[in-house]
Write a protein that holds these residues in place. Structure first.
Motif, short mmCIF file in Angstrom:
data_model
loop_
_atom_site.label_atom_id
_atom_site.label_comp_id
_atom_site.label_asym_id
_atom_site.label_seq_id
_atom_site.Cartn_x
_atom_site.Cartn_y
_atom_site.Cartn_z
N THR A 249 0.85 -1.20 0.00
CA THR A 249 0.00 0.00 0.00
C THR A 249 0.89 1.25 0.00
OG1 THR A 249 -0.29 0.32 2.38
CG2 THR A 249 -1.88 -1.14 1.26
N GLY A 250 0.29 2.43 -0.19
CA GLY A 250 1.04 3.68 -0.22
C GLY A 250 0.82 4.41 -1.51
N SER A 251 1.74 5.31 -1.80
CA SER A 251 1.57 6.09 -3.03
C SER A 251 2.96 6.46 -3.57
CB SER A 251 0.68 7.28 -2.67
OG SER A 251 1.22 8.45 -3.03
N ILE A 252 3.24 6.02 -4.80
CA ILE A 252 4.58 6.20 -5.37
C ILE A 252 4.51 6.81 -6.77
CG2 ILE A 252 5.56 4.27 -4.05
CD1 ILE A 252 5.54 2.65 -6.71
N THR A 253 5.62 7.46 -7.16
CA THR A 253 5.73 7.98 -8.52
C THR A 253 6.94 7.32 -9.18
OG1 THR A 253 4.78 10.08 -7.84
CG2 THR A 253 6.01 10.08 -9.91
N LEU A 254 6.70 6.75 -10.36
CA LEU A 254 7.77 6.13 -11.14
C LEU A 254 8.12 7.06 -12.28
CD1 LEU A 254 6.21 2.54 -11.21
CD2 LEU A 254 7.94 3.42 -9.62
N LYS A 255 9.40 7.45 -12.35
CA LYS A 255 9.80 8.42 -13.38
C LYS A 255 10.64 7.75 -14.47
CE LYS A 255 11.76 11.55 -10.76
NZ LYS A 255 12.17 12.80 -10.13
N GLU A 256 10.73 8.42 -15.62
CA GLU A 256 11.53 7.92 -16.76
C GLU A 256 10.99 6.61 -17.30
OE1 GLU A 256 14.07 9.73 -17.88
OE2 GLU A 256 14.05 11.15 -16.22
N GLY A 273 -7.87 -2.13 -7.68
CA GLY A 273 -8.19 -1.16 -6.62
C GLY A 273 -7.28 0.04 -6.51
N ALA A 274 -6.27 0.15 -7.39
CA ALA A 274 -5.34 1.28 -7.29
C ALA A 274 -5.85 2.48 -8.08
CB ALA A 274 -3.97 0.87 -7.83
N SER A 275 -5.37 3.65 -7.68
CA SER A 275 -5.60 4.82 -8.52
C SER A 275 -4.30 5.05 -9.30
CB SER A 275 -5.98 6.00 -7.62
OG SER A 275 -5.34 7.15 -8.06
N VAL A 276 -4.41 5.15 -10.63
CA VAL A 276 -3.21 5.26 -11.48
C VAL A 276 -3.31 6.54 -12.29
CG1 VAL A 276 -1.91 4.17 -13.36
CG2 VAL A 276 -3.04 2.75 -11.64
N ARG A 277 -2.29 7.39 -12.16
CA ARG A 277 -2.29 8.62 -12.97
C ARG A 277 -1.07 8.61 -13.88
NH1 ARG A 277 -2.56 12.89 -9.05
NH2 ARG A 277 -0.58 13.69 -9.76
N LYS A 278 -1.34 8.70 -15.20
CA LYS A 278 -0.22 8.66 -16.15
C LYS A 278 0.06 10.06 -16.63
CE LYS A 278 -2.68 4.87 -18.04
NZ LYS A 278 -3.28 4.31 -19.21
N ASP A 279 1.32 10.45 -16.59
CA ASP A 279 1.70 11.75 -17.11
C ASP A 279 2.65 11.47 -18.28
OD1 ASP A 279 2.59 14.23 -17.65
OD2 ASP A 279 2.91 14.82 -15.57
N SER A 280 2.07 11.30 -19.48
CA SER A 280 2.87 10.84 -20.61
C SER A 280 3.95 11.84 -21.00
CB SER A 280 1.98 10.59 -21.81
OG SER A 280 1.00 9.69 -21.44
N CYS A 281 3.62 13.16 -20.93
CA CYS A 281 4.64 14.12 -21.40
C CYS A 281 5.84 14.13 -20.47
CB CYS A 281 4.04 15.51 -21.63
SG CYS A 281 3.54 16.29 -20.13
N CYS A 282 5.65 13.86 -19.19
CA CYS A 282 6.80 13.84 -18.26
C CYS A 282 7.31 12.42 -18.02
CB CYS A 282 6.43 14.46 -16.92
SG CYS A 282 5.86 16.12 -17.07
N ARG A 283 6.76 11.44 -18.73
CA ARG A 283 7.16 10.05 -18.53
C ARG A 283 7.11 9.66 -17.05
NH1 ARG A 283 11.44 8.67 -23.28
NH2 ARG A 283 9.99 9.36 -24.83
N GLN A 284 5.95 9.88 -16.45
CA GLN A 284 5.77 9.57 -15.03
C GLN A 284 4.48 8.80 -14.83
OE1 GLN A 284 7.78 13.32 -12.73
NE2 GLN A 284 5.68 12.88 -12.34
N ILE A 285 4.50 7.92 -13.84
CA ILE A 285 3.27 7.21 -13.47
C ILE A 285 3.12 7.31 -11.95
CG2 ILE A 285 2.02 5.02 -13.53
CD1 ILE A 285 4.05 4.10 -15.70
N ARG A 286 1.97 7.75 -11.49
CA ARG A 286 1.72 7.81 -10.05
C ARG A 286 0.71 6.73 -9.69
NH1 ARG A 286 3.14 10.39 -5.91
NH2 ARG A 286 1.76 10.69 -4.11
#
Ligand code: EPZ
Length: 422
Positions: A249-256, A273-286
């Motif tokens: 559990t928790g909340s992480i950001t994966l970069k690059e 059950g996770a919330s997933v936010r993709k930031d394609s222009c910054c190549r990040q996934i939260r």
């Protein structure tokens, strides 16, 4: 023997940059042999498999310098044509060097790679593709000898792969780059690492189109030129850390990392059950996970289906979830070896043939376990995050083949994990 110690039940929090992709950089390094000059790769992970590939290139006469994340390969003077047995047995993907040797030297030799812990892994399709391009293949006493039938080298043709094998597609592409005329590979693998390999080769002067589709076309060229290329982030390493936050559990950001390469695995996280936010222009996934994982039904398959390499890490977090999940492994017939070690940690996993049934139970229990293969070993670290007490993962050399430093990364996200002997 490297051992990892984990104390579980700490939620993860924070961000990390994902290392460069192992399965992209290995064929690129092999392909550098095709050019009588200098190739520079950046964002190269510091892992055992890359060290093994560098050893092979140096054995064949290349001069290599791997400093930080930069690998410089000087392949001006190649003298060898045989890949020694110790490298082929240490890393099966070294077999892709065969096509680079054929393209560069007109001949190449390798021993026959045996079976391994994840399945039989034959190379019949690799050899079929090389033969179609004009190589004569002789096999005796476990040794493969490949030689161009024609003095002018290999010649472009139409290759039909009955299964989109990643390795066979790479082998066919590398062999076609300097071949005469045009090659079309029908039924090619569509993995992002194949597209990356083609972009890398085009950047060196090759002419390849159709990558990422079933039909890859290669117009042979006379020669390549010096080049520099940045390797993309490793989607499987990113997927492993995504599985880790599902377990902990928790909340992480994966970069690059390119979220588009992980479409189905990320979709599965949402369903669980996770919330997933993709930031394609910054190549990040939260990824944010606040509860126990909900059950999933997963079937592995060639890209864009669910990657077999993430099957064990996903099994690990599902084992610490709720309800009954199923996994059908359709790529490698022997890839459930980790289920046994997970069982020692209190997981309830039953396997029959290619199907596993996982009954979620939480928390798992810390145990003394052994990593049986690369992704399976990483999966044990994932499971340990959802386990009460101490887990010791022995024989972690498998993990070091593909993860730069799994303890560094997970600890940066707040996990209580460390190497015992480093
Ligand atoms: C690549 O292996 C990856 N390795 C594997 O990564 C990955 O699991 C696999 O592709 C599938 O995505 C590298 O890129 C270095 P395949 P590869 O040829 O090329 C059968 C990891 O953990 N087959 O697509 O060996 C084979 O038996 C790993 O990083 C034949 O029958 O995979 C398997 O069932 C391990 N004949 C299926 O195809 C052949 O000639 C897929 O294999 C070749 C393959």
């Amino acid at each position: 023997m490297s051992v990892i110690q984990v104390f579980g039940l700490t939620p993860l929090e924070g961000e990390i940059s994902i290392q460069g992709s192992k399965n992209a950089v290995l064929p690129m390094a092999a392909a550098s042999l095709l050019h009588r000059g200098i190739t520079v790769l950046t964002n190269v992970p510091v892992i055992r498999d890359v060290a093994c590939m560098v050893d092979i290139l140096e054995y064949l006469g290349a001069r290599c310098c791997h400093k930080g994340d930069c690998l410089v390969i000087d392949a001006r003077h190649i003298t060898g044509t045989s890949i020694p047995e110790k490298y082929v047995t240490a890393m099966r993907s070294s077999i892709v060097v065969l096509s680079a040797l054929l393209g560069r030297m007109g001949e190449g030799r390798s021993c026959y790679p045996g079976g391994c812990l994840i399945g039989a892994r034959p190379i019949d399709l690799h050899l079929m593709a090389l033969e179609a391009l004009g190589a004569e293949i002789k096999e005796h006493d476990g040794l493969i000898e490949a030689r161009c039938r024609n003095k002018e080298g290999l010649k472009g043709t139409e290759i039909h792969l009955p299964y989109p094998s990643v390795g066979a597609t790479e082998q066919a592409i590398l062999a076609s780059v300097l071949a005469k005329e045009v090659t079309v590979i029908h039924g090619a693998a569509k993995e992002p690492e194949i597209s990356q390999l083609c972009r890398f080769l085009n950047n060196m002067g090759a002419v390849i189109c159709g990558m990422g589709t079933d039909h890859v076309m290669i117009q042979g060229v006379e020669e390549l030129h010096d080049s520099s290329f940045r390797v993309e982030g490793d989607r499987i390493v990113a997927g492993t850390y995504a599985a880790a936050v599902m377990a902990a559990t928790g909340s992480i950001t994966l970069k690059e990392v390119r979220a588009a390469e992980l479409e189905l695995p990320l979709e599965m996280l949402k369903r669980s059950g996770a919330s997933v936010r993709k930031d394609s222009c910054c190549r990040q996934i939260r990824i944010e996970m606040k509860k126990r994982p909900q059950p999933l039904d997963i079937r592995t398959g060639p890209y864009p289906e669910f990657p077999t390499d993430l099957q064990s890490p996903y099994m690990a977090f599902l084992a610490s979830g709720q309800g009954t999940s199923t996994i059908v492994e359709q790529v490698f017939e022997g890839r459930f070896a980790t289920a046994k070690a997970l069982g020692q940690m209190g997981a309830v996993v039953e396997t029959e043939g290619q199907r596993a049934v996982i009954k979620g139970s939480y928390p798992l229990k810390g145990a003394d376990v052994y990593a049986s293969d690369l992704r399976g070993g990483a999966a044990l670290a994932v499971a340990a995050l959802a386990a009460e007490g101490k887990t010791l993962i022995n024989d972690c050399r498998h993990i070091e083949r593909g993860y730069e430093d799994i303890c560094r990364d997970m600890a940066a996200l707040g996990a209580d994990i460390r190497w015992l002997d480093k």
